[in-house]
Design a protein around this motif. Structure first.
Motif, PDB file in Angstrom:
ATOM      1  N   GLY A 178      93.895  -3.014 -50.113  1.00 41.93           N
ATOM      2  CA  GLY A 178      94.530  -1.810 -50.633  1.00 41.93           C
ATOM      3  C   GLY A 178      93.565  -0.913 -51.384  1.00 41.93           C
ATOM      4  N   PHE A 179      92.331  -1.404 -51.593  1.00 43.95           N
ATOM      5  CA  PHE A 179      91.385  -0.609 -52.372  1.00 43.95           C
ATOM      6  C   PHE A 179      90.827   0.567 -51.578  1.00 43.95           C
ATOM      7  CE2 PHE A 179      87.269   0.786 -53.779  1.00 43.95           C
ATOM      8  CZ  PHE A 179      87.481   0.966 -55.126  1.00 43.95           C
ATOM      9  N   CYS A 186      89.650  -7.031 -52.121  1.00 42.00           N
ATOM     10  CA  CYS A 186      90.625  -6.167 -52.796  1.00 42.00           C
ATOM     11  C   CYS A 186      91.506  -5.392 -51.812  1.00 42.00           C
ATOM     12  CB  CYS A 186      89.888  -5.207 -53.717  1.00 42.00           C
ATOM     13  SG  CYS A 186      88.827  -6.020 -54.932  1.00 42.00           S
ATOM     14  N   PHE A 235      81.227  -2.932 -59.111  1.00 38.66           N
ATOM     15  CA  PHE A 235      81.632  -3.684 -60.312  1.00 38.66           C
ATOM     16  C   PHE A 235      82.823  -2.997 -60.978  1.00 38.66           C
ATOM     17  CE2 PHE A 235      76.834  -4.462 -60.446  1.00 38.66           C
ATOM     18  CZ  PHE A 235      76.928  -5.623 -59.710  1.00 38.66           C
ATOM     19  N   TRP A 236      82.669  -1.682 -61.200  1.00 40.54           N
ATOM     20  CA  TRP A 236      83.775  -0.938 -61.822  1.00 40.54           C
ATOM     21  C   TRP A 236      84.992  -0.904 -60.903  1.00 40.54           C
ATOM     22  CZ3 TRP A 236      85.093  -0.192 -66.469  1.00 40.54           C
ATOM     23  CH2 TRP A 236      84.150   0.016 -67.473  1.00 40.54           C
ATOM     24  N   LEU A 285      92.420   8.587 -65.290  1.00 42.70           N
ATOM     25  CA  LEU A 285      91.035   8.429 -65.728  1.00 42.70           C
ATOM     26  C   LEU A 285      90.109   9.061 -64.702  1.00 42.70           C
ATOM     27  CD1 LEU A 285      89.770   6.599 -68.052  1.00 42.70           C
ATOM     28  CD2 LEU A 285      89.382   4.906 -66.264  1.00 42.70           C
ATOM     29  N   LYS A 289      86.052  -3.059 -58.790  1.00 42.21           N
ATOM     30  CA  LYS A 289      86.821  -4.321 -58.878  1.00 42.21           C
ATOM     31  C   LYS A 289      87.674  -4.343 -60.137  1.00 42.21           C
ATOM     32  CE  LYS A 289      83.600  -7.451 -56.593  1.00 42.21           C
ATOM     33  NZ  LYS A 289      82.644  -8.561 -56.801  1.00 42.21           N
ATOM     34  N   ILE A 290      87.078  -3.882 -61.225  1.00 45.06           N
ATOM     35  CA  ILE A 290      87.819  -3.877 -62.491  1.00 45.06           C
ATOM     36  C   ILE A 290      89.022  -2.931 -62.390  1.00 45.06           C
ATOM     37  CG2 ILE A 290      87.683  -3.321 -64.961  1.00 45.06           C
ATOM     38  CD1 ILE A 290      84.662  -4.141 -64.789  1.00 45.06           C
ATOM     39  N   PHE A 291      88.793  -1.750 -61.819  1.00 40.78           N
ATOM     40  CA  PHE A 291      89.919  -0.802 -61.661  1.00 40.78           C
ATOM     41  C   PHE A 291      91.001  -1.396 -60.762  1.00 40.78           C
ATOM     42  CE2 PHE A 291      86.699   2.850 -62.346  1.00 40.78           C
ATOM     43  CZ  PHE A 291      86.906   2.803 -63.717  1.00 40.78           C
ATOM     44  N   TYR A 292      90.568  -2.091 -59.720  1.00 36.82           N
ATOM     45  CA  TYR A 292      91.539  -2.716 -58.812  1.00 36.82           C
ATOM     46  C   TYR A 292      92.385  -3.737 -59.567  1.00 36.82           C
ATOM     47  CZ  TYR A 292      93.459  -5.284 -54.818  1.00 36.82           C
ATOM     48  OH  TYR A 292      94.304  -5.876 -53.913  1.00 36.82           O
ATOM     49  N   ALA A 293      91.697  -4.618 -60.298  1.00 31.62           N
ATOM     50  CA  ALA A 293      92.416  -5.672 -61.019  1.00 31.62           C
ATOM     51  C   ALA A 293      93.348  -5.080 -62.071  1.00 31.62           C
ATOM     52  CB  ALA A 293      91.413  -6.631 -61.670  1.00 31.62           C
ATOM     53  N   ALA A 294      92.896  -4.020 -62.726  1.00 32.64           N
ATOM     54  CA  ALA A 294      93.710  -3.422 -63.794  1.00 32.64           C
ATOM     55  C   ALA A 294      94.764  -2.462 -63.239  1.00 32.64           C
ATOM     56  CB  ALA A 294      92.811  -2.676 -64.782  1.00 32.64           C
ATOM     57  N   LYS A 295      94.730  -2.239 -61.928  1.00 37.38           N
ATOM     58  CA  LYS A 295      95.618  -1.258 -61.283  1.00 37.38           C
ATOM     59  C   LYS A 295      95.513   0.109 -61.968  1.00 37.38           C
ATOM     60  CE  LYS A 295      98.669  -4.782 -59.502  1.00 37.38           C
ATOM     61  NZ  LYS A 295     100.019  -5.349 -59.402  1.00 37.38           N
ATOM     62  N   GLU A 296      94.300   0.484 -62.263  1.00 35.71           N
ATOM     63  CA  GLU A 296      94.061   1.769 -62.929  1.00 35.71           C
ATOM     64  C   GLU A 296      94.325   2.917 -61.961  1.00 35.71           C
ATOM     65  OE1 GLU A 296      94.095   3.977 -65.393  1.00 35.71           O
ATOM     66  OE2 GLU A 296      92.769   2.600 -66.494  1.00 35.71           O
ATOM     67  N   ARG A 309      95.725  -6.513 -68.741  1.00 34.73           N
ATOM     68  CA  ARG A 309      95.638  -5.844 -67.432  1.00 34.73           C
ATOM     69  C   ARG A 309      94.571  -6.468 -66.549  1.00 34.73           C
ATOM     70  NH1 ARG A 309      95.644   0.528 -68.227  1.00 34.73           N
ATOM     71  NH2 ARG A 309      95.600   0.441 -65.948  1.00 34.73           N
ATOM     72  N   ALA A 369      83.124  -7.918 -64.114  1.00 36.65           N
ATOM     73  CA  ALA A 369      83.542  -7.996 -62.701  1.00 36.65           C
ATOM     74  C   ALA A 369      83.298  -9.392 -62.137  1.00 36.65           C
ATOM     75  CB  ALA A 369      82.796  -6.951 -61.873  1.00 36.65           C
TER      76      ALA A 369
END
Lengths: 183, 244
Positions: free
Chosen positions: B157-158, B155, B187-188, B169, B190-197, A16, A147
Motif C-alpha cells: 500500500g506504500f 509495506c 528509512f523515513w 506533514l 518506513k516510519i511514515f508507513y508504520a505510523a500511518k502518517e 503510532r 526504521a
C-alpha cells in the motif's frame, strides 16, 4: 515546523510506531550535531541532545548505551559542519575530526548514532579512513536506527486499496507511467 | 646585523568595520583569554600567510578584526575551515559573537572565490529548485520506482504522496539522497508507513540542504526558506518536517 526528534517522540509516545529493541545487539553512542544541540540552544533556547538519547534508548537495550559527552552543549563538532563536507579542504576536515574519532574510540561503542546528514557522512565516510576509532563499525541516522527497529504491521486490505487508488490518481495527474504490473 | 624591528602602525576604523557590523563593539571586549581557541578543534589547522610558523585560531581572528585586519580574515582559509560549530561563541565569557563574525567573513568573500561547490550549488538551487539540478521528471520517476520497491519489500500500500493537498506533514529532501543514496530515503518512508502518517513531498523546490547558510549568502538562504514555506502554504499543509 517540527523537528525529527519531536516527531519520532510523538510517534513513540502515542504508540503510532512499535519498536523492538531486541533486534539491536551492538553497543551504541550518540553524537550531538551542532545545529540540533548547541546552535539550537543558542538560537531557540532549546536543544535536541536529550531527545536524541531518549529515542536511541527506545531502540536499544540501555545496557548497550555508551555516553560520549556528559554535556551535549559542549560536545565537539564532527569536523564537517558549516558546509565543510563539501569544501575542498579534506586534510583540514579530517584533522579537525580527530577529536571526534578519539571521543568515539573512548566510548568503546560499535555504532554511532548521528541525526544529521553531514555528521553521518563525516563519521561514516571520512574519519575511519584516517583515524583509529576503536570498536567502531557503523554510523546510523537516528531515523535509520528507528526504521531498523520498527515492527511493521501491513495495512488492511481496505487501506491498501485506498492508497492504490490515490497513487494511481497521482500518477495520472503527474504523467507517471510505470511498467506493467501484475496484481 | 638584523634591522631593528619597528612596530607596525595600525589604523583602526571601528565605525566602518564590516564584520563588526554585527555588533560593532563586541569584538573589542575580548580579554584574549583563549577560551575560544583552547576548546576549538580547528586551532592550528590553517597557516597564517606571511607569518611563518603562525596559524589562525578563533582568538587571533577576533583580534585581527579588532585591529582592523578584517580583510586578512576574509581572505584567509580560517572562516571556511572553522565549521561554525559555535562552541567558541557558547563558551566566550565576554559574549562575543565569534561564530556570527566568522560567518560574516564568509559573506564578505567574493562569490567566485567561495571554496568548493557550495556557491554554485546555491545558484543551481535558485535556478532549478535543488542544489544538484535534478530535473522534476527524474525526481518523480525515482520516487515512484522506489516507492514501488518499498511496497514490495515490506509495506503493502506504500507510495510517495507528491503534492498532496491538505496532508498533515510536508517533508524536505536532501538532494544527495535522490542523487546518490536513494535507498536512504526509505528509512523515513518506513516510519511514515508504520505510523500511518498523512504526509507529502513537493514536486518542486523540495531541497532541504541550505548551502546559502554556509556560503554566507543571506538572500539565497532566505529565498530557500521562503520556498519551503511557500510549498507548505500552496499544499495547505500545517507542519513542515525538515530532516537535516
Amino acid at each position: 515546523m517540527v523537528s525529527v526528534q519531536e516527531l519520532l517522540k510523538e510517534y513513540i509516545d502515542e504508540g503510532r510506531i512499535k519498536l523492538d529493541p531486541s533486534v539491536n545487539h551492538h553497543t551504541i553512542t550518540v553524537h550531538d550535531p551542532c545545529n540540533y544541540v548547541r546552535k539550537s540552544q543558542m538560537a531557540f533556547g532549546d536543544h535536541m541532545g536529550d531527545l536524541n538519547r531518549w529515542i536511541t534508548m527506545q531502540c536499544v537495550d540501555p545496557s548497550l548505551y555508551r555516553e560520549m559527552c556528559d554535556d551535549p552543549m559542549n560536545n565537539f563538532c564532527c569536523g564537517a559542519g558549516g558546509g565543510a563536507w563539501a569544501m575542498p579542504y579534506d586534510e583540514e576536515r579530517l584533522a579537525y575530526g580527530k577529536i571526534k574519532a578519539d571521543q568515539i574510540k573512548a566510548t568503546g561503542a560499535e555504532i554511532v548514532m548521528a541525526p544529521c546528514h553531514n555528521c553521518r557522512d563525516q563519521i561514516m565516510k571520512g574519519l575511519p579512513k584516517v583515524h583509529d576509532m576503536g570498536n567502531y563499525k557503523e554510523t546510523l541516522y537516528l531515523w535509520e536506527l528507528v526504521a531498523n527497529t520498527l515492527v511493521i504491521e501491513p495495512w488492511s486490505e481496505e487501506e491498501i486499496e485506498k492508497a492504490h487508488a490515490a497513487r494511481d490518481a497521482q500518477f495520472e495527474r503527474d504523467g507517471i507511467e510505470m511498467e506493467e504490473e501484475e496484481e | 646585523m638584523a634591522e631593528e624591528a619597528k612596530p607596525m602602525e595600525i589604523h583602526i576604523d571601528r565605525k566602518n568595520r564590516k564584520i563588526g557590523g554585527i555588533a560593532p563593539e563586541l569584538a573589542d571586549r575580548c580579554f584574549t583569554c583563549g577560551t575560544c581557541s583552547g576548546g576549538c578543534p580547528a586551532t592550528g589547522l590553517v597557516p597564517m600567510e606571511g607569518a611563518e610558523g603562525v596559524t589562525w585560531d578563533a582568538r587571533k581572528a577576533i583580534r585581527a578584526i579588532v585591529f582592523g585586519m578584517e580583510q586578512e580574515v576574509v581572505d584567509s582559509k580560517w572562516p571556511w575551515v572553522c565549521t561554525l560549530c559555535g562552541r567558541c561563541e557558547y563558551a566566550c565569557p565576554m559574549g562575543i559573537k565569534l561564530m556570527r563574525s566568522f560567518r560574516a567573513a564568509r559573506t564578505l568573500r567574493e562569490r567566485d572565490k567561495v571554496p568548493g561547490p557550495i556557491h554554485k550549488g546555491t545558484m543551481m538551487n535558485l535556478e532549478r529548485g535543488n542544489n544538484l539540478g535534478i530535473p522534476k521528471e527524474d525526481f518523480l520517476y525515482l520516487l515512484a520506482d522506489l516507492g514501488k520497491e518499498l511496497e514490495e519489500e515490506c509495506c503493502p500500500g506504500f507510495y510517495v504522496p507528491v503534492d498532496k493537498e491538505g496532508a498533515n506533514l510536508i517533508v524536505t529532501i536532501n538532494s544527495k539522497e535522490p542523487f546518490g543514496e536513494p535507498d536512504d530515503m526509505k528509512f523515513w518512508w518506513k516510519i511514515f508507513y508504520a505510523a500511518k502518517e498523512d504526509w507529502t513531498v513537493s514536486s518542486v523546490n523540495w531541497e532541504g540542504v541550505n548551502w546559502g547558510l554556509f556560503s554566507g549568502d543571506d538572500p539565497a538562504w532566505k529565498e530557500q526558506v521562503r520556498r519551503i514555506i511557500e510549498n507548505a502554504r500552496r499544499l495547505k499543509v500545517k507542519t513542515i518536517l525538515y530532516p537535516e
